[in-house]
Scaffold this active site. Sequence first.
Site, short mmCIF file in Angstrom:
data_model
loop_
_atom_site.label_atom_id
_atom_site.label_comp_id
_atom_site.label_asym_id
_atom_site.label_seq_id
_atom_site.Cartn_x
_atom_site.Cartn_y
_atom_site.Cartn_z
N SER A 142 -11.80 -9.08 -0.39
CA SER A 142 -12.20 -7.86 0.33
C SER A 142 -13.68 -7.98 0.66
O SER A 142 -14.40 -8.72 -0.02
CB SER A 142 -11.98 -6.63 -0.57
OG SER A 142 -12.62 -5.50 -0.03
N TYR A 155 -12.83 -2.32 -8.65
CA TYR A 155 -12.12 -2.98 -7.53
C TYR A 155 -12.97 -4.11 -6.97
O TYR A 155 -12.50 -5.24 -6.79
CB TYR A 155 -11.82 -1.95 -6.43
CG TYR A 155 -11.18 -2.55 -5.20
CD1 TYR A 155 -9.83 -2.88 -5.19
CD2 TYR A 155 -11.92 -2.77 -4.04
CE1 TYR A 155 -9.24 -3.44 -4.06
CE2 TYR A 155 -11.34 -3.32 -2.90
CZ TYR A 155 -10.00 -3.65 -2.92
OH TYR A 155 -9.42 -4.20 -1.80
P1 NDP Z 1 -0.78 -1.90 0.87
O1 NDP Z 1 -0.90 -0.82 -0.15
O2 NDP Z 1 -0.12 -1.57 2.15
O3 NDP Z 1 -0.12 -3.19 0.24
C1 NDP Z 1 -0.33 -3.56 -1.10
C2 NDP Z 1 0.84 -4.41 -1.52
O4 NDP Z 1 0.64 -4.82 -2.89
C3 NDP Z 1 2.15 -3.67 -1.46
O5 NDP Z 1 3.12 -4.53 -0.91
C4 NDP Z 1 2.46 -3.38 -2.92
O6 NDP Z 1 3.87 -3.38 -3.08
C5 NDP Z 1 1.84 -4.58 -3.59
N1 NDP Z 1 1.60 -4.39 -5.01
C6 NDP Z 1 0.84 -3.48 -5.64
N2 NDP Z 1 0.92 -3.64 -6.97
C7 NDP Z 1 1.76 -4.68 -7.18
C8 NDP Z 1 2.27 -5.33 -8.33
N3 NDP Z 1 1.94 -4.94 -9.57
N4 NDP Z 1 3.12 -6.37 -8.18
C9 NDP Z 1 3.47 -6.77 -6.94
N5 NDP Z 1 3.04 -6.22 -5.82
C10 NDP Z 1 2.19 -5.17 -5.94
O7 NDP Z 1 -2.28 -2.36 1.15
P2 NDP Z 1 -2.91 -3.65 1.91
O8 NDP Z 1 -1.92 -4.31 2.73
O9 NDP Z 1 -4.15 -3.16 2.51
O10 NDP Z 1 -3.31 -4.54 0.67
C11 NDP Z 1 -3.12 -5.94 0.62
C12 NDP Z 1 -4.35 -6.60 0.00
O11 NDP Z 1 -5.45 -6.42 0.90
C13 NDP Z 1 -4.80 -6.00 -1.33
O12 NDP Z 1 -5.13 -7.04 -2.21
C14 NDP Z 1 -6.05 -5.21 -0.95
O13 NDP Z 1 -6.93 -5.08 -2.02
C15 NDP Z 1 -6.60 -6.06 0.17
N6 NDP Z 1 -7.55 -5.42 1.07
C16 NDP Z 1 -7.16 -4.41 1.90
C17 NDP Z 1 -8.08 -3.78 2.71
C18 NDP Z 1 -7.71 -2.65 3.59
O14 NDP Z 1 -8.61 -2.03 4.19
N7 NDP Z 1 -6.45 -2.30 3.74
C19 NDP Z 1 -9.49 -4.20 2.75
C20 NDP Z 1 -9.78 -5.29 1.85
C21 NDP Z 1 -8.85 -5.88 1.06
P3 NDP Z 1 4.72 -2.55 -4.17
O15 NDP Z 1 4.06 -1.21 -4.33
O16 NDP Z 1 6.06 -2.51 -3.52
O17 NDP Z 1 4.70 -3.41 -5.39
#
Ligand code: NDP
Length: 249
Positions: A142, A155
């Site tokens: 990030s 985070y």
């Molecule tokens: P979402 O919340 O849309 O996606 C997050 C994903 O992580 C979901 O598919 C969720 O699925 C999964 N997840 C969460 N906890 C677990 C777990 N314990 N085991 C397996 N899967 C898990 O957000 P983003 O797409 O934005 O996030 C994706 C990545 O991008 C993250 O690492 C986030 O920190 C990073 N990021 C995002 C930014 C943004 O602005 N959106 C900016 C910078 C970084 P489920 O709940 O079904 O398990």
Amino acid sequence: MSNIEGKVVIITGASSGIGEATAKRLADDGAKVVLGARREEKLEQIANEIEADGGTAAYQKLDVTVQEENDAIVELAKSTFGGVDAIFLNAGIMPTAPLSAMKTDEWHQTVDVNVKGVLNGVAAVLPTFTEQESGHVIATSSVAGLKAYPGNAVYGGSKWFVRNFMEVLRMESAQEGTNIRTATIYPAAVNTELLNSISHEGSAEAMEGLYEQHGISPERIANVVAFAIDQPDDTNVNEFTVGPTTQPW
Ligand code: NDP
């Protein structure tokens, strides 16, 4: 032929946002994608959409905090598609809050998912990549892994960890001659479900305002992942900061 076509790519956090968009993009480019996340019904729906569009997908419930479930999805890739070429370590949560709010359970949960989840994913795949002397590890850090933001002490720390870990993985695999490529992505505001993980009201409101004003679509990040994989095998494009043109922070 692109260097994506035919590759078997595991994607964690594939049930929404960046993971979902990347799964669809890579499948469009001819990859065989293996989707993991906790919400199995979402994975099923996304896999069906990919197949309906002519792509190839498998999925399995995955909690990245559980080592055995990470091992099992690597096994699924092998048993279904005959191997594994790349893993996108993308699962993450962002429960933004000031430290003084004392959301200590969330501190620990953030470390479990964003740090230990990456360790577990790499532990699941590294012996295979080492043995076959090829592989690609891609991780979502990030912009909070590059600079400090109030509200994101834990985070941000989890994402700084990803940066260090991925760079050392790159250096060691080069030293060891195992040809493992790495790519670390540093997104800024991307419109996904990520803000749902914020329980602190003031933080949620502030972030929602910023994302409404600036957020870009997760397909933009998927493009970057596809670019990294598509490079020739002798070329490692390692770090990408990607965010809205308008985002001033
Ligand atoms: P979402 O919340 O849309 O996606 C997050 C994903 O992580 C979901 O598919 C969720 O699925 C999964 N997840 C969460 N906890 C677990 C777990 N314990 N085991 C397996 N899967 C898990 O957000 P983003 O797409 O934005 O996030 C994706 C990545 O991008 C993250 O690492 C986030 O920190 C990073 N990021 C995002 C930014 C943004 O602005 N959106 C900016 C910078 C970084 P489920 O709940 O079904 O398990």
